[in-house]
Enzyme design. Structure first.
Site, PDB file in Angstrom:
ATOM      1  N   ASN A  64      64.208 100.112  34.061  1.00  0.00           N
ATOM      2  CA  ASN A  64      64.287 101.439  34.674  1.00  0.00           C
ATOM      3  C   ASN A  64      65.530 101.458  35.559  1.00  0.00           C
ATOM      4  OD1 ASN A  64      63.954 103.802  36.104  1.00  0.00           O
ATOM      5  ND2 ASN A  64      62.191 103.080  37.306  1.00  0.00           N
ATOM      6  N   TRP A  65      66.555 102.135  35.079  1.00  0.00           N
ATOM      7  CA  TRP A  65      67.831 102.128  35.815  1.00  0.00           C
ATOM      8  C   TRP A  65      67.826 103.074  37.012  1.00  0.00           C
ATOM      9  CZ3 TRP A  65      72.179 102.269  31.480  1.00  0.00           C
ATOM     10  CH2 TRP A  65      72.020 101.139  30.668  1.00  0.00           C
ATOM     11  N   LYS A  66      66.804 103.895  37.114  1.00  0.00           N
ATOM     12  CA  LYS A  66      66.705 104.878  38.209  1.00  0.00           C
ATOM     13  C   LYS A  66      67.992 105.727  38.286  1.00  0.00           C
ATOM     14  CE  LYS A  66      63.650 101.683  40.505  1.00  0.00           C
ATOM     15  NZ  LYS A  66      62.926 101.303  41.701  1.00  0.00           N
TER      16      LYS A  66
ATOM     17  N   HIS B 280      56.056 107.416  37.730  1.00  0.00           N
ATOM     18  CA  HIS B 280      56.587 106.317  38.553  1.00  0.00           C
ATOM     19  C   HIS B 280      56.276 106.625  40.023  1.00  0.00           C
ATOM     20  CE1 HIS B 280      59.471 103.699  40.546  1.00  0.00           C
ATOM     21  NE2 HIS B 280      59.478 102.984  39.433  1.00  0.00           N
TER      22      HIS B 280
ATOM     23  N   GLU C  20      58.006 106.493  42.577  1.00  0.00           N
ATOM     24  CA  GLU C  20      59.041 107.296  43.256  1.00  0.00           C
ATOM     25  C   GLU C  20      58.871 108.773  42.927  1.00  0.00           C
ATOM     26  OE1 GLU C  20      62.355 104.948  41.887  1.00  0.00           O
ATOM     27  OE2 GLU C  20      61.648 103.293  43.135  1.00  0.00           O
TER      28      GLU C  20
ATOM     29  N   GLU D  11      52.280  98.949  38.803  1.00  0.00           N
ATOM     30  CA  GLU D  11      53.372  98.709  39.745  1.00  0.00           C
ATOM     31  C   GLU D  11      52.867  98.881  41.176  1.00  0.00           C
ATOM     32  OE1 GLU D  11      57.405  99.214  37.784  1.00  0.00           O
ATOM     33  OE2 GLU D  11      56.832 101.187  38.488  1.00  0.00           O
TER      34      GLU D  11
ATOM     35  N   GLY E 156      61.146  97.219  44.512  1.00  0.00           N
ATOM     36  CA  GLY E 156      62.418  97.229  45.226  1.00  0.00           C
ATOM     37  C   GLY E 156      62.392  96.491  46.553  1.00  0.00           C
TER      38      GLY E 156
ATOM     39  N   SER F  27      59.712  93.997  41.583  1.00  0.00           N
ATOM     40  CA  SER F  27      60.564  92.846  41.919  1.00  0.00           C
ATOM     41  C   SER F  27      60.518  91.731  40.865  1.00  0.00           C
ATOM     42  CB  SER F  27      60.201  92.304  43.306  1.00  0.00           C
ATOM     43  OG  SER F  27      60.439  93.304  44.284  1.00  0.00           O
TER      44      SER F  27
ATOM     45  N   GLY G 152      63.101  97.205  37.609  1.00  0.00           N
ATOM     46  CA  GLY G 152      64.022  98.144  38.252  1.00  0.00           C
ATOM     47  C   GLY G 152      65.355  97.482  38.525  1.00  0.00           C
TER      48      GLY G 152
HETATM   49  C1  PEP Z   1      60.543  99.957  39.226  1.00  0.00           C
HETATM   50  O1  PEP Z   1      61.273 100.780  39.748  1.00  0.00           O
HETATM   51  O2  PEP Z   1      59.793 100.313  38.312  1.00  0.00           O
HETATM   52  C2  PEP Z   1      60.589  98.586  39.712  1.00  0.00           C
HETATM   53  C3  PEP Z   1      59.649  97.777  39.330  1.00  0.00           C
HETATM   54  O3  PEP Z   1      61.635  98.256  40.556  1.00  0.00           O
HETATM   55  P1  PEP Z   1      62.060  96.768  41.031  1.00  0.00           P
HETATM   56  O4  PEP Z   1      62.021  95.885  39.825  1.00  0.00           O
HETATM   57  O5  PEP Z   1      63.414  96.932  41.591  1.00  0.00           O
HETATM   58  O6  PEP Z   1      61.049  96.344  42.051  1.00  0.00           O
END
Ligand code: PEP
Length: 260
Positions: free
Chosen positions: A13-15, A99, A101, A171, A177, A217, A238
């Site tokens: 997921n590049w956001k 998600h 976010e 998640e 993050g 993470s 992410g």
């Molecule tokens: C995500 O945004 O779905 C995610 C898991 O982010 P990260 O890997 O940076 O924690």
């Protein structure tokens, strides 16, 4: 590792990151780095504006393309929105839905997640539906009830067949993050709970075939331990998916768990 015929899936997921040029560079390198990975599905989810160009680069590649959201209406007066069929048109075959976010910053609800997931399936996309608890909910001992509410809300009026056509991502919001990855045991406990809830709602067969990714993470050095757990079928990544070498290492380490 026995995955009960569930093919693990690693999705990036590049956001809100990468210009079109940067996105093309990243997938061009990824294509070179990620080869012979048939035992794992690999998906990248760039921003909308880069989908079409990235899809061109991914022609004749095993890497699949996903989007980060969609709107449930097909077309019309919905300024700023993008529908499932337009995502398909741009080359996507997956779409992330709900998600944390989106839930936190854009007020997504159980109902919008439900409508978006239905719309994605109707458009022939594979939804990656995200669930997960906040830190304060975990600390209050409410993790299971939060997840249960999210599952029940997302899947109102769903059939077994529809559940079998999607992917779930657990998640924990406190792990996204933050660099604070859930331990394999913490993640497994919730994945097993999710599978049990899906079995109650849609039957054991549906639950057994459902792929459940962990997200939060994930890095190259923790993916294998997570995926050794019985109910963890890959990862939604992410930050670490923004670097081709780092993401390719995650995929490689995931593949190493699937090869006996
Ligand atoms: C995500 O945004 O779905 C995610 C898991 O982010 P990260 O890997 O940076 O924690």
């Amino acid at each position: 590792m026995e995955f009960m015929n569930r093919k693990p899936i690693i999705a990036g997921n590049w956001k809100l990151n990468k210009t079109i040029k940067e996105a093309i560079e990243l997938v061009t390198l990824l294509k070179r780095l990620i080869q012979d990975t048939q035992s794992v599905d690999v998906v990248v989810c760039p921003v909308y504006t880069a989908l079409s160009d990235v899809s061109e680069v991914l022609i004749e590649s095993e890497i699949k393309l996903g989007a980060q959201d969609l709107y449930w209406e097909e077309k019309g007066a919905f300024t700023g929105e993008v529908s499932g069929s337009l995502l398909k048109d741009a080359g996507a075959s997956y779409v992330i839905i709900g998600h944390s976010e989106r839930r936190q910053f854009f007020h997504e609800t159980h109902e919008t997640v439900n409508k978006k997931t239905k719309a994605a399936l109707k458009a022939g996309l594979i939804p990656i539906v995200c669930v997960g608890e906040l830190l304060k909910e975990r600390e209050a001992g409410q993790t299971f009830e939060v997840i249960q509410r999210q599952l029940e809300g997302a899947f109102v009026n769903f059939s077994k067949e529809e559940i079998q056509a999607l992917v779930l991502a657990y998640e924990p919001v406190w792990a996204i993050g933050t660099g604070k990855v859930a331990t394999p045991q913490q993640a497994q406990e919730v994945h097993a709970f999710i599978r049990k809830e899906i079995a109650k709602m849609f039957g054991a067969e549906t639950a057994t075939s459902l792929r459940i990714q962990y997200g939060g993470s994930v890095k190259a050095d923790n993916i294998a331990d997570l995926m050794r757990e019985a109910d963890i079928d890959g990862a939604l990544v992410g930050g670490a998916s923004l670097d081709a070498n780092g993401f390719a290492d995650i995929v490689r380490n995931a593949v190493s768990v699937t090869v006996k």
